[in-house]
Structure formats: C-alpha cells, structure tokens
Design a protein around this motif. Sequence first.
Motif, PDB file in Angstrom:
ATOM      1  N   VAL A   1       0.711  -0.952   0.243  1.00 13.59           N
ATOM      2  CA  VAL A   1       0.293  -0.335   0.529  1.00 13.59           C
ATOM      3  C   VAL A   1       1.007   1.088  -0.142  1.00 13.59           C
ATOM      4  CG1 VAL A   1      -1.873   1.448   1.202  1.00 13.59           C
ATOM      5  CG2 VAL A   1      -1.816  -1.209   0.907  1.00 13.59           C
ATOM      6  N   GLN A   2       0.605   2.347  -1.341  1.00 13.77           N
ATOM      7  CA  GLN A   2       1.711   3.427  -0.985  1.00 13.77           C
ATOM      8  C   GLN A   2       0.264   4.152  -0.970  1.00 13.77           C
ATOM      9  OE1 GLN A   2       4.625   3.442  -3.941  1.00 13.77           O
ATOM     10  NE2 GLN A   2       5.564   2.031  -2.778  1.00 13.77           N
ATOM     11  N   LEU A   3       0.466   5.620  -0.091  1.00 13.89           N
ATOM     12  CA  LEU A   3      -0.478   6.993  -0.121  1.00 13.89           C
ATOM     13  C   LEU A   3       0.951   7.575  -0.689  1.00 13.89           C
ATOM     14  CD1 LEU A   3      -2.391   5.142   2.530  1.00 13.89           C
ATOM     15  CD2 LEU A   3      -3.406   5.676   0.344  1.00 13.89           C
ATOM     16  N   GLN A   4      -0.026   8.323  -1.108  1.00 10.24           N
ATOM     17  CA  GLN A   4       1.270  10.130  -1.531  1.00 10.24           C
ATOM     18  C   GLN A   4       0.748  11.276  -1.992  1.00 10.24           C
ATOM     19  OE1 GLN A   4       5.086   9.904  -1.635  1.00 10.24           O
ATOM     20  NE2 GLN A   4       4.020  11.603  -1.030  1.00 10.24           N
ATOM     21  N   ALA A   5       0.850  11.914  -0.848  1.00  9.93           N
ATOM     22  CA  ALA A   5       0.026  13.433  -0.520  1.00  9.93           C
ATOM     23  C   ALA A   5       1.222  14.576  -0.772  1.00  9.93           C
ATOM     24  CB  ALA A   5      -0.076  13.661   1.309  1.00  9.93           C
ATOM     25  N   SER A   6       0.291  15.456  -1.665  1.00  9.03           N
ATOM     26  CA  SER A   6       0.470  16.653  -2.340  1.00  9.03           C
ATOM     27  C   SER A   6       0.009  17.793  -1.975  1.00  9.03           C
ATOM     28  CB  SER A   6       1.254  16.601  -3.709  1.00  9.03           C
ATOM     29  OG  SER A   6      -0.200  15.625  -4.279  1.00  9.03           O
ATOM     30  N   GLY A   7      -0.064  18.758  -2.059  1.00  8.91           N
ATOM     31  CA  GLY A   7      -0.307  20.146  -1.911  1.00  8.91           C
ATOM     32  C   GLY A   7       0.130  20.628  -1.034  1.00  8.91           C
ATOM     33  N   GLY A   8       0.335  20.602  -0.226  1.00  7.05           N
ATOM     34  CA  GLY A   8       0.268  21.620   0.967  1.00  7.05           C
ATOM     35  C   GLY A   8       0.713  22.892   0.911  1.00  7.05           C
ATOM     36  N   GLY A   9       1.125  23.540   1.691  1.00  5.49           N
ATOM     37  CA  GLY A   9       2.033  24.954   1.531  1.00  5.49           C
ATOM     38  C   GLY A   9       1.830  25.604   2.413  1.00  5.49           C
ATOM     39  N   LEU A  10       2.399  26.933   2.498  1.00  6.50           N
ATOM     40  CA  LEU A  10       2.056  28.243   3.090  1.00  6.50           C
ATOM     41  C   LEU A  10       0.422  28.951   2.763  1.00  6.50           C
ATOM     42  CD1 LEU A  10       1.833  29.960   5.483  1.00  6.50           C
ATOM     43  CD2 LEU A  10       4.314  31.550   3.675  1.00  6.50           C
ATOM     44  N   VAL A  11       0.097  29.368   3.252  1.00  4.07           N
ATOM     45  CA  VAL A  11      -1.291  30.050   3.041  1.00  4.07           C
ATOM     46  C   VAL A  11      -2.269  31.047   4.250  1.00  4.07           C
ATOM     47  CG1 VAL A  11      -3.271  28.671   3.659  1.00  4.07           C
ATOM     48  CG2 VAL A  11      -3.497  29.991   1.703  1.00  4.07           C
TER      49      VAL A  11
ATOM     50  N   LEU B   1      -7.019  25.835   0.130  1.00  3.80           N
ATOM     51  CA  LEU B   1      -5.673  24.778  -0.834  1.00  3.80           C
ATOM     52  C   LEU B   1      -6.244  23.671  -0.845  1.00  3.80           C
ATOM     53  CD1 LEU B   1      -2.418  24.586   1.743  1.00  3.80           C
ATOM     54  CD2 LEU B   1      -2.513  25.882  -0.114  1.00  3.80           C
ATOM     55  N   ARG B   2      -5.894  22.803  -2.230  1.00  3.77           N
ATOM     56  CA  ARG B   2      -6.174  21.941  -2.440  1.00  3.77           C
ATOM     57  C   ARG B   2      -5.336  20.190  -2.611  1.00  3.77           C
ATOM     58  NH1 ARG B   2      -8.195  18.535  -7.678  1.00  3.77           N
ATOM     59  NH2 ARG B   2     -10.483  17.810  -7.322  1.00  3.77           N
ATOM     60  N   LEU B   3      -5.488  19.475  -1.434  1.00  2.00           N
ATOM     61  CA  LEU B   3      -4.897  18.345  -0.864  1.00  2.00           C
ATOM     62  C   LEU B   3      -4.719  16.897  -2.121  1.00  2.00           C
ATOM     63  CD1 LEU B   3      -4.504  18.096   2.530  1.00  2.00           C
ATOM     64  CD2 LEU B   3      -2.894  19.689   1.585  1.00  2.00           C
ATOM     65  N   SER B   4      -4.141  16.143  -2.242  1.00  2.00           N
ATOM     66  CA  SER B   4      -4.351  15.225  -3.317  1.00  2.00           C
ATOM     67  C   SER B   4      -3.892  14.033  -2.471  1.00  2.00           C
ATOM     68  CB  SER B   4      -3.819  15.609  -4.996  1.00  2.00           C
ATOM     69  OG  SER B   4      -4.247  16.803  -5.624  1.00  2.00           O
ATOM     70  N   CYS B   5      -4.336  12.788  -2.721  1.00  2.00           N
ATOM     71  CA  CYS B   5      -3.201  11.656  -2.847  1.00  2.00           C
ATOM     72  C   CYS B   5      -3.754  10.534  -3.639  1.00  2.00           C
ATOM     73  CB  CYS B   5      -4.154  11.182  -1.088  1.00  2.00           C
ATOM     74  SG  CYS B   5      -3.219   9.634  -0.441  1.00  2.00           S
ATOM     75  N   GLU B   6      -2.181  10.430  -4.056  1.00  2.00           N
ATOM     76  CA  GLU B   6      -2.344   9.042  -4.775  1.00  2.00           C
ATOM     77  C   GLU B   6      -2.027   7.455  -4.091  1.00  2.00           C
ATOM     78  OE1 GLU B   6       0.764  10.275  -8.038  1.00  2.00           O
ATOM     79  OE2 GLU B   6      -0.176   7.793  -8.959  1.00  2.00           O
ATOM     80  N   ALA B   7      -2.638   7.245  -4.648  1.00  2.00           N
ATOM     81  CA  ALA B   7      -2.926   5.743  -4.294  1.00  2.00           C
ATOM     82  C   ALA B   7      -2.693   4.534  -4.864  1.00  2.00           C
ATOM     83  CB  ALA B   7      -4.898   5.152  -3.966  1.00  2.00           C
ATOM     84  N   SER B   8      -2.207   4.036  -4.567  1.00  2.00           N
ATOM     85  CA  SER B   8      -1.504   2.170  -5.084  1.00  2.00           C
ATOM     86  C   SER B   8      -1.199   1.212  -4.227  1.00  2.00           C
ATOM     87  CB  SER B   8      -0.241   2.177  -5.732  1.00  2.00           C
ATOM     88  OG  SER B   8       1.335   2.606  -4.788  1.00  2.00           O
ATOM     89  N   GLY B   9      -1.280  -0.073  -4.329  1.00  2.19           N
ATOM     90  CA  GLY B   9      -0.653  -1.700  -4.148  1.00  2.19           C
ATOM     91  C   GLY B   9      -2.710  -1.840  -3.412  1.00  2.19           C
ATOM     92  N   PHE B  10      -3.994  -1.324  -3.542  1.00  4.31           N
ATOM     93  CA  PHE B  10      -4.794  -2.030  -3.402  1.00  4.31           C
ATOM     94  C   PHE B  10      -5.941  -1.826  -4.373  1.00  4.31           C
ATOM     95  CE2 PHE B  10      -6.498   1.740  -1.305  1.00  4.31           C
ATOM     96  CZ  PHE B  10      -5.735   2.964  -0.785  1.00  4.31           C
ATOM     97  N   ILE B  11      -7.090  -2.278  -4.062  1.00  2.00           N
ATOM     98  CA  ILE B  11      -8.589  -1.872  -4.803  1.00  2.00           C
ATOM     99  C   ILE B  11      -8.584  -0.631  -3.664  1.00  2.00           C
ATOM    100  CG2 ILE B  11     -10.654  -2.545  -6.327  1.00  2.00           C
ATOM    101  CD1 ILE B  11      -9.520  -6.141  -5.477  1.00  2.00           C
TER     102      ILE B  11
END
Length: 116
Positions: free
Chosen positions: A1-11, A17-27
């Motif tokens: 299982v891999q979960l990669q979050a992105s989109g953070g920052g200074l505001v 802000l909009r965060l995204s997460c790309e998932a892999s390794g499971f259904i």
Amino acid sequence: VQLQASGGGLVQAGGSLRLSCEASGFIFKFNSMGWSRQAPGKERELVAKITSDGTTSYVDSVKGRFTISRDNVRRRLFLQMNSLNADDTAVYYCTRTGTSDTPDYWGRGTLVTVSS
C-alpha cells in the motif's frame, strides 16, 4: 500500500488549498479513505472520511469548510480546504480505512501552514 499526499504549502488565513493523494497497491474503489492531521504538540486526528460509495463525514472543526472527494478511476483522494485558519496548521496525511473503521495505512504527510 502506498499513499502519496501533495498540495500542502503556506497560505494566509482565509485562504484555500487543495490536497491530493495518489493511492496504489490495493483496490482503491473498495476502501473507505480519509484525511488525518497532526498539529504541533497535538495528537493525530481524523478530520474527514469518505466511504467507497461516497458518503462523507467530518470532524466538527472543519465542517462547512473542508470537502473530501475521490476519483476511483484515477485512484486519487482529495481534500478541498477553504476558510483556513491558524488552527488548521498541521501535517496532513492520506489514510486508508481498515476493517476496524479506523486508519490502517498512512501516507507520507504534506505540511499545511496557515499564517495569521
């Protein structure tokens, strides 16, 4: 299982802000997913969850400001955060919900810093 979050920052306070997460390794489409956060000196908390059929739930402190969504085709999880305030400053983690209805996998977090 891999979960990669992105989109953070200074505001600035009041911003978005909009965060995204790309998932892999499971259904992905079969699992409830969530976003958790950990602020400095505080315990980690689950702030938003979405079930496999799209039902959402939120912790009271973010209701009306945050929106969780998912794209099962692209295997992505999102968190739209509006009206941010200093209390939202934290590392945000994409999580998979396990059979106990609590997170069983955590991705690498993304830092959100809200300046007042």
